[in-house]
Design a protein around this motif. Structure first.
Motif, mmCIF file in Angstrom:
data_model
loop_
_atom_site.group_PDB
_atom_site.id
_atom_site.type_symbol
_atom_site.label_atom_id
_atom_site.label_comp_id
_atom_site.label_asym_id
_atom_site.label_seq_id
_atom_site.Cartn_x
_atom_site.Cartn_y
_atom_site.Cartn_z
ATOM 1 N N LYS A 68 7.742 -11.952 -7.550
ATOM 2 C CA LYS A 68 9.146 -11.527 -7.497
ATOM 3 C C LYS A 68 9.448 -11.009 -6.219
ATOM 4 N N LEU A 69 8.071 -9.950 -5.781
ATOM 5 C CA LEU A 69 8.679 -9.239 -4.605
ATOM 6 C C LEU A 69 7.488 -9.183 -3.767
ATOM 7 N N MET A 70 7.402 -9.281 -2.522
ATOM 8 C CA MET A 70 6.289 -9.218 -1.692
ATOM 9 C C MET A 70 6.297 -7.968 -0.684
ATOM 10 N N ILE A 71 5.203 -7.298 -0.792
ATOM 11 C CA ILE A 71 5.322 -5.964 0.394
ATOM 12 C C ILE A 71 4.136 -6.087 1.224
ATOM 13 N N LEU A 72 4.432 -5.817 2.565
ATOM 14 C CA LEU A 72 3.311 -5.769 3.432
ATOM 15 C C LEU A 72 3.145 -4.444 3.660
ATOM 16 N N PHE A 73 1.679 -4.066 3.584
ATOM 17 C CA PHE A 73 1.272 -2.828 3.496
ATOM 18 C C PHE A 73 0.152 -2.836 4.719
ATOM 19 N N GLY A 74 0.286 -1.645 5.475
ATOM 20 C CA GLY A 74 -0.873 -1.494 6.339
ATOM 21 C C GLY A 74 -0.503 -0.298 7.247
ATOM 22 N N ILE A 75 -1.350 -0.316 8.416
ATOM 23 C CA ILE A 75 -1.295 0.659 9.305
ATOM 24 C C ILE A 75 -0.681 0.197 10.576
ATOM 25 N N ALA A 76 0.292 1.332 11.139
ATOM 26 C CA ALA A 76 1.049 0.930 12.354
ATOM 27 C C ALA A 76 1.061 2.173 13.147
ATOM 28 N N ARG A 152 10.860 7.595 6.183
ATOM 29 C CA ARG A 152 11.718 6.977 7.120
ATOM 30 C C ARG A 152 11.926 5.622 7.079
ATOM 31 N N VAL A 153 13.210 5.036 7.311
ATOM 32 C CA VAL A 153 13.652 3.592 7.273
ATOM 33 C C VAL A 153 14.049 3.219 8.500
ATOM 34 N N GLY A 154 13.503 2.241 9.272
ATOM 35 C CA GLY A 154 13.913 1.638 10.412
ATOM 36 C C GLY A 154 13.201 0.358 10.717
ATOM 37 N N PRO A 155 13.474 -0.146 11.816
ATOM 38 C CA PRO A 155 12.706 -1.192 12.481
ATOM 39 C C PRO A 155 11.209 -1.222 12.867
ATOM 40 N N ILE A 156 10.381 -1.935 12.724
ATOM 41 C CA ILE A 156 9.146 -2.090 13.135
ATOM 42 C C ILE A 156 8.551 -3.160 14.377
ATOM 43 N N GLY A 157 7.959 -2.903 15.247
ATOM 44 C CA GLY A 157 7.744 -4.060 16.138
ATOM 45 C C GLY A 157 6.505 -4.759 15.562
ATOM 46 N N SER A 158 6.493 -6.040 15.877
ATOM 47 C CA SER A 158 5.302 -6.909 15.158
ATOM 48 C C SER A 158 5.063 -8.145 16.316
ATOM 49 N N GLY A 159 3.728 -8.499 16.374
ATOM 50 C CA GLY A 159 3.263 -9.594 17.306
ATOM 51 C C GLY A 159 1.683 -9.424 17.028
ATOM 52 N N ASN A 160 1.254 -10.369 17.875
ATOM 53 C CA ASN A 160 -0.135 -10.939 17.830
ATOM 54 C C ASN A 160 -1.102 -9.789 18.636
ATOM 55 N N ALA A 161 -0.549 -9.020 19.334
ATOM 56 C CA ALA A 161 -1.361 -8.036 20.186
ATOM 57 C C ALA A 161 -1.634 -6.872 19.524
ATOM 58 N N VAL A 162 -3.051 -6.315 19.696
ATOM 59 C CA VAL A 162 -3.353 -4.873 19.301
ATOM 60 C C VAL A 162 -2.676 -4.096 20.389
ATOM 61 N N VAL A 163 -1.888 -3.098 20.059
ATOM 62 C CA VAL A 163 -1.164 -2.485 21.200
ATOM 63 C C VAL A 163 -1.890 -1.054 20.891
ATOM 64 N N GLY A 164 -3.013 -0.602 21.675
ATOM 65 C CA GLY A 164 -3.499 0.582 21.600
ATOM 66 C C GLY A 164 -3.222 1.642 22.951
ATOM 67 N N ASN A 165 -2.543 1.022 24.028
ATOM 68 C CA ASN A 165 -2.195 1.973 24.903
ATOM 69 C C ASN A 165 -0.951 2.727 24.875
ATOM 70 N N PRO A 166 -0.909 3.960 24.754
ATOM 71 C CA PRO A 166 0.054 5.002 24.529
ATOM 72 C C PRO A 166 1.379 4.560 25.497
#
Length: 186
Positions: A68-76, A152-166
Motif C-alpha cells: 500500500k505504501l512504498m518508502i525509500l530508505f537510505g543514506i544521503a 526536517r521536510v524538504g526536497p532531495i536531489g537524486s541522480g546516478n552520480a555518487v556526489v562525494g565532493n563537498p
C-alpha cells in the motif's frame, strides 16, 4: 549495506525470504506503531548503484507484495546548513539533477526536473509536523553521535552520480534550483 542492516535490526520477528516471483531476497517483519498498531514491513535492497536499480527493486516489490505504501530508505549527503549527521529527512520532492544539455563549445546547461510526493502521503507528512512542530527533535538510539536527532521536510536531489565532493557543482545547482533542498542521494 548499512541501510539494510539497520532495517533488519529494528524489525520485530525479522525473517529473510527468497522471492517467489523474483530472484531477490526480502526482509519481512513488523514495526510497532501507536496505540498497539503493528505495521507489516517488507524490504529489499537494490542490486547496483543508480536509479535504474531502484526502479527494478520497486517493480519486484510490487510484483511480490503489492504494498500500500512504498518508502525509500537510505543514506544521503546533507547540503542544508542546518542538517546534522543522523538527522532525518522526510522528502516532499525529488529533484533529478541528471538532465542537462552539453552545448557545442562544451558548455553544460543544467535542466533538471522535480517530482512531488503524492497528495495522499503529503497529508500524513503535514499531520506529523502539525503534531510535533516544524523541526521536531527526538531521542536518538543508544551509542548515537548525538543524544537527539531532528526531522526536517524538504526536497532531495537524486541522480546516478555518487556526489562525494563537498564543493560539487551538482550540490550548488541543487541549492540554486530549490534553496530548501536538504540532501543529495548518492
Amino acid at each position: 549495506a548499512p541501510e539494510k542492516t539497520a532495517i533488519d535490526n529494528i524489525l520485530q520477528n525479522c525473517k529473510i525470504e527468497d522471492g517467489k516471483k523474483t530472484v531477490r531476497k526480502y526482509s519481512k517483519g513488523f514495526l510497532q506503531g501507536a496505540d498497539d498498531f503493528s505495521h507489516s514491513v517488507v524490504m529489499t535492497q537494490q542490486l547496483n548503484q543508480g536509479n535504474e536499480s531502484v526502479v527494478a527493486a520497486y517493480k519486484d516489490l510490487v510484483a511480490e507484495f503489492n504494498p500500500k505504501l512504498m518508502i525509500l530508505f537510505g543514506i544521503a549527503g546533507s547540503i542544508h546548513e542546518k542538517s546534522k549527521l543522523c538527522d532525518v529527512c522526510i522528502i516532499n520532492q525529488v529533484i533529478d539533477y541528471d538532465k542537462r544539455k552539453e552545448g557545442a563549445e562544451g558548455k553544460i546547461e543544467e535542466r533538471g526536473s522535480a517530482y512531488r510526493v503524492g497528495a495522499k502521503l503529503l497529508v500524513y507528512i503535514n499531520e506529523f509536523f502539525n503534531k510535533h512542530g516544524e523541526f521536531p527533535k527526538f531521542d536518538a538510539c543508544e551509542n548515537s553521535f548525538d543524544p537527539k536527532f531532528e526531522i526536517r521536510v524538504g526536497p532531495i536531489g537524486s541522480g546516478n552520480a555518487v556526489v562525494g565532493n563537498p564543493a560539487s557543482k551538482i550540490k550548488l545547482w541543487l541549492k540554486d534550483f530549490n534553496s530548501k533542498t536538504l540532501a543529495v542521494e548518492t
